[in-house]
Design an enzyme around this catalytic site. Structure first.
Site, PDB file in Angstrom:
ATOM      1  N   ASN A  29       0.803  -1.216   0.000  1.00 22.71           N
ATOM      2  CA  ASN A  29       0.000   0.000   0.000  1.00 22.71           C
ATOM      3  C   ASN A  29       0.837   1.267   0.000  1.00 22.71           C
ATOM      4  O   ASN A  29       0.294   2.370   0.006  1.00 22.71           O
ATOM      5  CB  ASN A  29      -0.935  -0.002   1.220  1.00 22.71           C
ATOM      6  N   GLY A  31       5.266   2.959  -0.631  1.00 21.06           N
ATOM      7  CA  GLY A  31       6.659   2.703  -0.974  1.00 21.06           C
ATOM      8  C   GLY A  31       6.798   1.874  -2.245  1.00 21.06           C
ATOM      9  O   GLY A  31       6.055   2.038  -3.214  1.00 21.06           O
ATOM     10  N   ILE A  32       7.749   0.949  -2.216  1.00 19.93           N
ATOM     11  CA  ILE A  32       8.046   0.117  -3.384  1.00 19.93           C
ATOM     12  C   ILE A  32       6.820  -0.740  -3.740  1.00 19.93           C
ATOM     13  O   ILE A  32       6.503  -0.942  -4.917  1.00 19.93           O
ATOM     14  CB  ILE A  32       9.270  -0.778  -3.069  1.00 19.93           C
ATOM     15  N   GLY A  33       6.113  -1.214  -2.730  1.00 14.58           N
ATOM     16  CA  GLY A  33       4.937  -2.056  -2.960  1.00 14.58           C
ATOM     17  C   GLY A  33       3.853  -1.314  -3.713  1.00 14.58           C
ATOM     18  O   GLY A  33       3.242  -1.864  -4.642  1.00 14.58           O
ATOM     19  N   SER A 155      17.274  -7.743   0.201  1.00 15.41           N
ATOM     20  CA  SER A 155      18.107  -6.542   0.300  1.00 15.41           C
ATOM     21  C   SER A 155      19.577  -6.935   0.215  1.00 15.41           C
ATOM     22  O   SER A 155      19.963  -8.047   0.590  1.00 15.41           O
ATOM     23  CB  SER A 155      17.860  -5.854   1.643  1.00 15.41           C
ATOM     24  N   TYR A 178      17.796  -7.447  10.762  1.00 12.68           N
ATOM     25  CA  TYR A 178      17.283  -7.104   9.423  1.00 12.68           C
ATOM     26  C   TYR A 178      18.078  -7.871   8.357  1.00 12.68           C
ATOM     27  O   TYR A 178      17.504  -8.481   7.458  1.00 12.68           O
ATOM     28  CB  TYR A 178      17.403  -5.587   9.203  1.00 12.68           C
TER      29      TYR A 178
HETATM   30  N1  NAP Z   1      13.889   1.244   0.953  1.00 13.90           N
HETATM   31  C1  NAP Z   1      15.056   0.646   0.767  1.00 13.90           C
HETATM   32  O1  NAP Z   1      16.129   1.289   0.623  1.00 13.90           O
HETATM   33  C2  NAP Z   1      15.130  -0.854   0.708  1.00 13.90           C
HETATM   34  C3  NAP Z   1      16.387  -1.449   0.449  1.00 13.90           C
HETATM   35  C4  NAP Z   1      16.475  -2.830   0.383  1.00 13.90           C
HETATM   36  C5  NAP Z   1      15.331  -3.594   0.567  1.00 13.90           C
HETATM   37  N2  NAP Z   1      14.128  -2.997   0.833  1.00 13.90           N
HETATM   38  C6  NAP Z   1      12.965  -3.869   1.036  1.00 13.90           C
HETATM   39  O2  NAP Z   1      11.902  -3.407   0.234  1.00 13.90           O
HETATM   40  C7  NAP Z   1      10.651  -3.801   0.823  1.00 13.90           C
HETATM   41  C8  NAP Z   1       9.696  -2.629   0.808  1.00 13.90           C
HETATM   42  O3  NAP Z   1      10.225  -1.619   1.629  1.00 13.90           O
HETATM   43  P1  NAP Z   1       9.948  -0.061   1.425  1.00 13.90           P
HETATM   44  O4  NAP Z   1      11.275   0.590   1.357  1.00 13.90           O
HETATM   45  O5  NAP Z   1       8.957   0.184   0.343  1.00 13.90           O
HETATM   46  O6  NAP Z   1       9.348   0.277   2.870  1.00 13.90           O
HETATM   47  P2  NAP Z   1       8.006   0.980   3.352  1.00 13.90           P
HETATM   48  O7  NAP Z   1       7.689   2.166   2.528  1.00 13.90           O
HETATM   49  O8  NAP Z   1       8.176   1.134   4.829  1.00 13.90           O
HETATM   50  O9  NAP Z   1       6.906  -0.125   3.055  1.00 13.90           O
HETATM   51  C9  NAP Z   1       6.833  -1.284   3.825  1.00 13.90           C
HETATM   52  C10 NAP Z   1       5.437  -1.869   3.681  1.00 13.90           C
HETATM   53  O10 NAP Z   1       5.374  -3.008   4.545  1.00 13.90           O
HETATM   54  C11 NAP Z   1       4.143  -2.958   5.223  1.00 13.90           C
HETATM   55  N3  NAP Z   1       4.163  -3.695   6.489  1.00 13.90           N
HETATM   56  C12 NAP Z   1       5.024  -3.552   7.522  1.00 13.90           C
HETATM   57  N4  NAP Z   1       4.675  -4.361   8.537  1.00 13.90           N
HETATM   58  C13 NAP Z   1       3.564  -5.030   8.127  1.00 13.90           C
HETATM   59  C14 NAP Z   1       2.717  -6.001   8.744  1.00 13.90           C
HETATM   60  N5  NAP Z   1       2.931  -6.455   9.970  1.00 13.90           N
HETATM   61  N6  NAP Z   1       1.664  -6.473   8.033  1.00 13.90           N
HETATM   62  C15 NAP Z   1       1.416  -6.020   6.791  1.00 13.90           C
HETATM   63  N7  NAP Z   1       2.176  -5.102   6.145  1.00 13.90           N
HETATM   64  C16 NAP Z   1       3.234  -4.606   6.829  1.00 13.90           C
HETATM   65  C17 NAP Z   1       3.904  -1.482   5.471  1.00 13.90           C
HETATM   66  O11 NAP Z   1       2.550  -1.303   5.798  1.00 13.90           O
HETATM   67  P3  NAP Z   1       2.024  -0.081   6.740  1.00 13.90           P
HETATM   68  O12 NAP Z   1       1.664   0.998   5.795  1.00 13.90           O
HETATM   69  O13 NAP Z   1       0.842  -0.652   7.427  1.00 13.90           O
HETATM   70  O14 NAP Z   1       3.155   0.281   7.658  1.00 13.90           O
HETATM   71  C18 NAP Z   1       4.338  -0.912   4.116  1.00 13.90           C
HETATM   72  O15 NAP Z   1       3.276  -0.968   3.190  1.00 13.90           O
HETATM   73  C19 NAP Z   1      10.986  -4.329   2.213  1.00 13.90           C
HETATM   74  O16 NAP Z   1      10.954  -5.744   2.188  1.00 13.90           O
HETATM   75  C20 NAP Z   1      12.412  -3.852   2.450  1.00 13.90           C
HETATM   76  O17 NAP Z   1      13.148  -4.696   3.326  1.00 13.90           O
HETATM   77  C21 NAP Z   1      14.005  -1.647   0.908  1.00 13.90           C
END
Ligand code: NAP
Length: 293
Positions: A29, A31-33, A155, A178
């Site tokens: 919902n 970020g990347i998702g 990651s 992590y």
């Molecule tokens: N950003 C980076 O630099 C980076 C780098 C390497 C890997 N990643 C990976 O990329 C993926 C996406 O990360 P992002 O950067 O887009 O982060 P983000 O914007 O924080 O998004 C994370 C998503 O996970 C959801 N989430 C967290 N806990 C949850 C739970 N208990 N049940 C259901 N949903 C949950 C959040 O929902 P809520 O809205 O409810 O919080 C949010 O939609 C992650 O797996 C992360 O480890 C990111």
């Protein structure tokens, strides 16, 4: 329905992509998702966004519908910190969908401290690894009904981890935990690919790049590094989604099931992820923790 549209990537453009039928997908919902889901919607997919916050889910669906004119955008609620919630989501999807072509295990947390879930696991490892492991396994029969793909968002941090099954049971420090959870994503992908040989399902792990999203804000990084530097050095969420999208829709990736991808191309497995026997032991432990059988 059929569509051809190139996927965007910072370093490598994909070839023409063709989707021969509507695809059911799961993503996030924000970020990347969010960007991954929005891209699938643009391609005409029937998208299910699985997330824990109803208001954010509704807002994300409405925004995607408005931006893409695709009305087949739905959400289902799930809290990845609860195995009961994951089982309920899987049951709903198995009941309502007759096929599922793409599953993107994207949701993740970074710096959540020492917190136990209702299942007695550390919040970080349950959210980032055990729950996606459980959900994927519960959806496998459905996915085997079509030529489908599972993308696990890991990651580069997984490179810094050294697998230690004992450490998965406890709080160590936020970066160790992590990194271990992200190494679990890669090892899960390796063992899953091996178990899926001979089926219609393939799987890939992804490092999205360093992306300016909420996950980084939570880590305090934005506070440390100035916003202008972050803007220059980090990808935005649209760019960060491209490798997940690539692994979900690029033609002819099937022979590379189980491999790891960065910037829309396959990379050598990190040293930390090269031992397939350790991948098997991570699988066995995960199966036990989520009580798969
Ligand atoms: N950003 C980076 O630099 C980076 C780098 C390497 C890997 N990643 C990976 O990329 C993926 C996406 O990360 P992002 O950067 O887009 O982060 P983000 O914007 O924080 O998004 C994370 C998503 O996970 C959801 N989430 C967290 N806990 C949850 C739970 N208990 N049940 C259901 N949903 C949950 C959040 O929902 P809520 O809205 O409810 O919080 C949010 O939609 C992650 O797996 C992360 O480890 C990111």
């Amino acid at each position: 329905m059929s569509q051809k549209k190139p996927s965007k990537c910072k370093k490598k453009q994909t070839d023409e992509i063709s989707l021969s039928k509507k695809r059911n997908t799961r993503a996030g919902n924000m970020g990347i998702g969010y960007e991954t889901a929005a891209d699938f919607a643009k391609r005409g997919a029937n998208v299910i966004i699985a997330c824990r916050n109803k208001d954010r889910a509704e807002a994300a669906c409405e925004k995607i519908k408005k931006e893409t004119h695709n009305q087949d955008i739905h959400y289902k609620l799930v809290d990845l910190s609860s195995f009961a919630s994951v089982r309920k989501l899987a049951e709903e999807i198995n009941q309502t969908e007759d096929h599922l072509d793409i599953l993107v295990n994207n949701a993740g947390v970074y710096n959540v401290g020492n917190q136990l879930t209702e299942d007695g696991q550390q919040l970080l490892i349950q959210t980032n690894h055990y729950s996606p492991f459980l959900l994927t396994n519960l959806l496998l029969d459905l996915m085997k009904k079509s030529k489908s793909r599972i993308v696990n968002v890991s990651s580069l941090a997984g490179m810094a981890a050294k697998m230690d099954l004992e450490k998965l049971n406890k709080y160590n420090n936020f970066f160790t935990d992590y990194a271990l959870s992200k190494l679990c994503n890669i090892m899960f992908t390796i063992e899953l690919a091996s178990r899926l040989k001979g089926t219609s399902v393939t799987t890939y792990s992804v490092h999205p790049g360093t992306v300016k999203t909420e996950i980084i804000r939570d880590s305090g990084l934005v506070a440390i590094v100035s916003r202008s530097i972050i803007r220059t050095l980090f990808k935005n969420a649209t760019e960060g989604a491209q490798t997940s999208i690539y692994c979900a829709v690029e033609n002819d990736l099937e022979p590379f099931s189980g491999e790891h991808f960065e910037d829309c191309h396959m990379v050598e497995r990190y040293k930390s992820a090269q031992d397939v026997w350790i991948a098997k032991s991570v699988w066995a432990k995960s199966e036990n923790v989520v009580q798969l059988r």
